[in-house]
Scaffold this active site. Sequence first.
Site, short mmCIF file in Angstrom:
data_model
loop_
_atom_site.label_atom_id
_atom_site.label_comp_id
_atom_site.label_asym_id
_atom_site.label_seq_id
_atom_site.Cartn_x
_atom_site.Cartn_y
_atom_site.Cartn_z
CB ILE A 105 3.78 4.11 -3.00
CG1 ILE A 105 4.57 5.35 -3.43
CG2 ILE A 105 4.74 3.00 -2.58
CD1 ILE A 105 5.33 6.02 -2.31
CG ASP A 106 0.28 1.08 -0.23
OD1 ASP A 106 1.45 0.64 -0.15
OD2 ASP A 106 -0.35 1.52 0.75
CB ALA A 107 -2.03 1.89 -6.70
#
Length: 88
Positions: free
Chosen positions: A62-64
């Site tokens: 998700i952060d990527a």
Amino acid sequence: MEFIANVQGLTAIAIGIIIGLGALGACLGIAIMGSKFLESAARQPELVPMLQGRMFLLAGLIDAAFIIGLAVALFFGIANPLLSALPK
């Protein structure tokens, strides 16, 4: 000259929207995933180690996705391809 200023202004607005909605989506995604993790850990405590590894993997993905959106926004901010397409 006014047209170039309009393109730069609208690009700045688009960058804000890309970063803002990306951050909002990432925050909501991690919050929902964390709440579901806590709910499933409370129901079946013996599965916590397996679920914890998968939760951290998904948090990284998700952060990527947000970081990729941030890179696209920075690309438009620094090297705007819309301005290079304008006739001189």
